[in-house]
Design a protein around this motif. Structure first.
Motif, PDB file in Angstrom:
ATOM      1  N   ASN A 265       1.050  -1.138  -0.121  1.00  0.00           N
ATOM      2  CA  ASN A 265      -0.099   0.077   0.153  1.00  0.00           C
ATOM      3  C   ASN A 265       0.840   1.277  -0.130  1.00  0.00           C
ATOM      4  OD1 ASN A 265      -2.200  -1.645   0.114  1.00  0.00           O
ATOM      5  ND2 ASN A 265      -2.564  -1.447   2.306  1.00  0.00           N
ATOM      6  N   MET A 266       2.015   1.219   0.780  1.00  0.00           N
ATOM      7  CA  MET A 266       2.816   2.349   0.917  1.00  0.00           C
ATOM      8  C   MET A 266       3.553   2.695  -0.637  1.00  0.00           C
ATOM      9  SD  MET A 266       6.474   2.521   2.608  1.00  0.00           S
ATOM     10  CE  MET A 266       7.188   1.094   1.518  1.00  0.00           C
ATOM     11  N   MET A 267       3.939   1.742  -1.085  1.00  0.00           N
ATOM     12  CA  MET A 267       4.582   1.988  -2.784  1.00  0.00           C
ATOM     13  C   MET A 267       3.338   2.471  -3.550  1.00  0.00           C
ATOM     14  SD  MET A 267       7.552   1.673  -2.323  1.00  0.00           S
ATOM     15  CE  MET A 267       7.920   1.740  -3.929  1.00  0.00           C
ATOM     16  N   THR A 268       2.223   1.932  -3.474  1.00  0.00           N
ATOM     17  CA  THR A 268       1.183   2.483  -4.351  1.00  0.00           C
ATOM     18  C   THR A 268       0.876   3.769  -4.083  1.00  0.00           C
ATOM     19  OG1 THR A 268       0.085  -0.135  -4.313  1.00  0.00           O
ATOM     20  CG2 THR A 268      -1.269   1.975  -5.097  1.00  0.00           C
ATOM     21  N   CYS A 269       0.754   4.129  -2.881  1.00  0.00           N
ATOM     22  CA  CYS A 269       0.345   5.540  -2.611  1.00  0.00           C
ATOM     23  C   CYS A 269       1.428   6.345  -3.195  1.00  0.00           C
ATOM     24  CB  CYS A 269       0.113   5.854  -1.038  1.00  0.00           C
ATOM     25  SG  CYS A 269      -1.305   4.943  -0.485  1.00  0.00           S
ATOM     26  N   TYR A 270       2.798   6.091  -2.929  1.00  0.00           N
ATOM     27  CA  TYR A 270       3.964   6.778  -3.370  1.00  0.00           C
ATOM     28  C   TYR A 270       3.865   7.012  -4.730  1.00  0.00           C
ATOM     29  CZ  TYR A 270       6.632   7.530   1.037  1.00  0.00           C
ATOM     30  OH  TYR A 270       6.764   7.994   2.361  1.00  0.00           O
ATOM     31  N   MET A 271       3.513   5.986  -5.521  1.00  0.00           N
ATOM     32  CA  MET A 271       3.688   5.906  -7.027  1.00  0.00           C
ATOM     33  C   MET A 271       2.459   6.947  -7.532  1.00  0.00           C
ATOM     34  SD  MET A 271       6.413   4.524  -7.649  1.00  0.00           S
ATOM     35  CE  MET A 271       6.169   4.521  -9.542  1.00  0.00           C
ATOM     36  N   MET A 272       1.378   6.662  -6.942  1.00  0.00           N
ATOM     37  CA  MET A 272       0.047   7.621  -7.373  1.00  0.00           C
ATOM     38  C   MET A 272       0.535   9.105  -7.072  1.00  0.00           C
ATOM     39  SD  MET A 272      -2.321   5.650  -8.822  1.00  0.00           S
ATOM     40  CE  MET A 272      -3.502   6.778  -8.666  1.00  0.00           C
ATOM     41  N   ALA A 273       1.092   9.513  -5.921  1.00  0.00           N
ATOM     42  CA  ALA A 273       1.427  10.806  -5.644  1.00  0.00           C
ATOM     43  C   ALA A 273       2.771  11.093  -6.552  1.00  0.00           C
ATOM     44  CB  ALA A 273       2.151  10.844  -4.275  1.00  0.00           C
ATOM     45  N   LEU A 274       3.478  10.525  -6.997  1.00  0.00           N
ATOM     46  CA  LEU A 274       4.501  10.613  -8.329  1.00  0.00           C
ATOM     47  C   LEU A 274       3.835  10.744  -9.484  1.00  0.00           C
ATOM     48  CD1 LEU A 274       7.549  10.859  -8.522  1.00  0.00           C
ATOM     49  CD2 LEU A 274       7.676   8.292  -9.298  1.00  0.00           C
ATOM     50  N   ARG A 275       2.930  10.121  -9.687  1.00  0.00           N
ATOM     51  CA  ARG A 275       2.055  10.385 -10.860  1.00  0.00           C
ATOM     52  C   ARG A 275       1.448  11.773 -11.177  1.00  0.00           C
ATOM     53  NH1 ARG A 275      -3.112   6.357 -12.833  1.00  0.00           N
ATOM     54  NH2 ARG A 275      -3.323   7.166 -14.934  1.00  0.00           N
ATOM     55  N   SER A 276       1.223  12.485 -10.061  1.00  0.00           N
ATOM     56  CA  SER A 276       0.500  13.758  -9.929  1.00  0.00           C
ATOM     57  C   SER A 276       1.572  14.818 -10.792  1.00  0.00           C
ATOM     58  CB  SER A 276       0.255  14.242  -8.324  1.00  0.00           C
ATOM     59  OG  SER A 276       1.174  14.231  -7.764  1.00  0.00           O
ATOM     60  N   GLY A 277       3.011  14.643 -10.522  1.00  0.00           N
ATOM     61  CA  GLY A 277       3.584  15.358 -11.094  1.00  0.00           C
ATOM     62  C   GLY A 277       4.143  16.703 -10.423  1.00  0.00           C
ATOM     63  N   ILE A 278       3.581  16.943  -9.159  1.00  0.00           N
ATOM     64  CA  ILE A 278       3.921  17.886  -8.230  1.00  0.00           C
ATOM     65  C   ILE A 278       5.132  17.874  -7.621  1.00  0.00           C
ATOM     66  CG2 ILE A 278       1.497  18.417  -7.699  1.00  0.00           C
ATOM     67  CD1 ILE A 278       2.037  17.237  -4.894  1.00  0.00           C
ATOM     68  N   PRO A 279       5.885  19.252  -7.560  1.00  0.00           N
ATOM     69  CA  PRO A 279       7.411  19.105  -6.788  1.00  0.00           C
ATOM     70  C   PRO A 279       7.293  18.211  -5.661  1.00  0.00           C
ATOM     71  CG  PRO A 279       6.536  21.353  -7.562  1.00  0.00           C
ATOM     72  CD  PRO A 279       5.298  20.463  -7.605  1.00  0.00           C
ATOM     73  N   ALA A 280       6.568  18.349  -4.803  1.00  0.00           N
ATOM     74  CA  ALA A 280       6.649  17.675  -3.530  1.00  0.00           C
ATOM     75  C   ALA A 280       6.539  16.059  -3.670  1.00  0.00           C
ATOM     76  CB  ALA A 280       5.294  17.866  -2.409  1.00  0.00           C
ATOM     77  N   ALA A 281       5.849  15.666  -4.812  1.00  0.00           N
ATOM     78  CA  ALA A 281       5.951  14.286  -5.093  1.00  0.00           C
ATOM     79  C   ALA A 281       7.488  13.858  -5.580  1.00  0.00           C
ATOM     80  CB  ALA A 281       4.763  13.892  -6.093  1.00  0.00           C
ATOM     81  N   ARG A 282       7.887  14.734  -6.631  1.00  0.00           N
ATOM     82  CA  ARG A 282       8.971  14.436  -6.990  1.00  0.00           C
ATOM     83  C   ARG A 282      10.087  14.349  -6.161  1.00  0.00           C
ATOM     84  NH1 ARG A 282       7.152  18.255 -11.137  1.00  0.00           N
ATOM     85  NH2 ARG A 282       8.498  19.570 -10.302  1.00  0.00           N
ATOM     86  N   LEU A 283      10.163  14.864  -4.972  1.00  0.00           N
ATOM     87  CA  LEU A 283      11.340  14.813  -4.026  1.00  0.00           C
ATOM     88  C   LEU A 283      11.131  13.473  -3.449  1.00  0.00           C
ATOM     89  CD1 LEU A 283      10.717  18.604  -2.167  1.00  0.00           C
ATOM     90  CD2 LEU A 283      12.498  17.887  -3.729  1.00  0.00           C
ATOM     91  N   ILE A 284      10.249  12.769  -3.444  1.00  0.00           N
ATOM     92  CA  ILE A 284      10.389  11.591  -2.726  1.00  0.00           C
ATOM     93  C   ILE A 284      10.987  10.301  -3.822  1.00  0.00           C
ATOM     94  CG2 ILE A 284       8.154  11.941  -1.422  1.00  0.00           C
ATOM     95  CD1 ILE A 284       6.573  10.290  -3.144  1.00  0.00           C
TER      96      ILE A 284
END
Length: 298
Positions: A265-284
């Motif tokens: 679940n953790m990896m799924t959530c991180y990947m969905m956040a990364l998919r959004s393309g916001i700077p905060a997501a790219r930092l992860i």
């Protein structure tokens, strides 16, 4: 030395701007009073005056100290402006029924600046100061919906940063009347549920936290990437807790399966956040790669 000089120049500029602002307030009030007395009234002229006031106040919003400047300097700048906002509130109070925009102008600007000041205090690691600013500095019961939401959000974040105050923060968000928030755009409501999830997670109520994060995503339809990041952080925390327990010799088949679920679940959530393309997501991204590099399951 140059910082002190810059501060002095800003004070000088804002005193000059305040003088011009007072003149504009006087001219606007005089024009509206003439209209109410049946004298010559130019609606376009009043709108132009309102636009000029909005423009000057927008400049003040943009010209603020840096987030990591000392709070005393923030206080010096905002306290002077608050004198101007209080004057505007008093000057335009009589126009509640005839000109709602002018009536709300002082309230709106003061509430915004108080919320901004509180946010800076919280970011500087001073949640107690943040709560004090939000509680005591505004001084009025009337507040616009958007600024009331911003105040609740800052309060909830401050309680998250205080040890033993998560329950107080949870009570705050639970008693927030969501009916006043815009129903066409559910992002604000989704943010309330995200904060609720964070507070529940801090209270070790994982099931309720998961439900709150899920509700937030349903409300915003995935348009608030911060929910994915928060949910991922919660899942990672639970995974690390279970992993520590397993390393202590308390592992079982069921706990191993549950821990794998938290990891997935953790990896799924991180990947969905990364998919959004916001700077905060790219930092992860480095964090995600680090997690994958330690995956020895094959």
């Amino acid at each position: 030395p140059h910082l002190a000089m810059l501060h002095s120049f800003q004070v000088l500029v804002e005193v000059q701007e305040s003088a011009r602002l007072l003149a504009d307030l006087h001219n606007t009030t005089r024009t509206i009073n003439q209209a109410q007395q049946g004298q010559n009234y130019n609606e376009q002229s009043v709108k132009e005056m309102e636009a000029k006031l909005d423009q000057k106040l927008e400049v003040w919003r943009m010209r603020l100290p840096y987030d990591w400047d000392g709070l005393p300097w923030w206080s010096d700048v905002l306290q002077w402006r608050h004198h101007m906002y209080n004057f505007m509130i008093k000057n335009f109070d009589k126009y509640e029924q005839t000109n709602a925009n002018l009536h709300q102008l002082g309230y709106r600007e003061k509430a915004w600046s108080v919320n901004r000041f509180a946010s800076v205090a919280r970011k500087q690691g001073l949640p107690d100061t943040c709560l004090t600013i939000l509680t005591k500095m505004y001084g009025y019961s009337r507040i616009e919906v958007q600024e009331a939401f911003a105040k609740v959000r800052e309060q909830a974040k401050a309680y998250l940063g205080l040890e033993g105050q998560a329950l107080t923060g949870l009570n705050l968000v639970n008693t927030t009347n969501l009916e006043y928030l815009p129903q066409k755009n559910m992002l604000n409501t989704a943010e309330i549920f995200r904060l609720k999830g964070l507070l529940l997670a801090k209270l070790h109520d994982s099931d309720s936290a998961n439900q709150a994060f899920s509700s937030a995503l349903q409300l915003c339809k995935g348009a608030l990437p911060a929910v994915w990041i928060s949910w991922a952080a919660h899942c990672e925390h639970r995974y690390q807790e279970n992993q520590a327990s397993a390393n202590g010799g308390n592992a079982s088949v069921q706990s191993t399966l549950q821990n794998n679920m938290w990891l997935e679940n953790m990896m799924t959530c991180y990947m969905m956040a990364l998919r959004s393309g916001i700077p905060a997501a790219r930092l992860i991204v480095p964090h995600i790669l680090a997690l994958l590099s330690f995956d020895v399951s094959g």
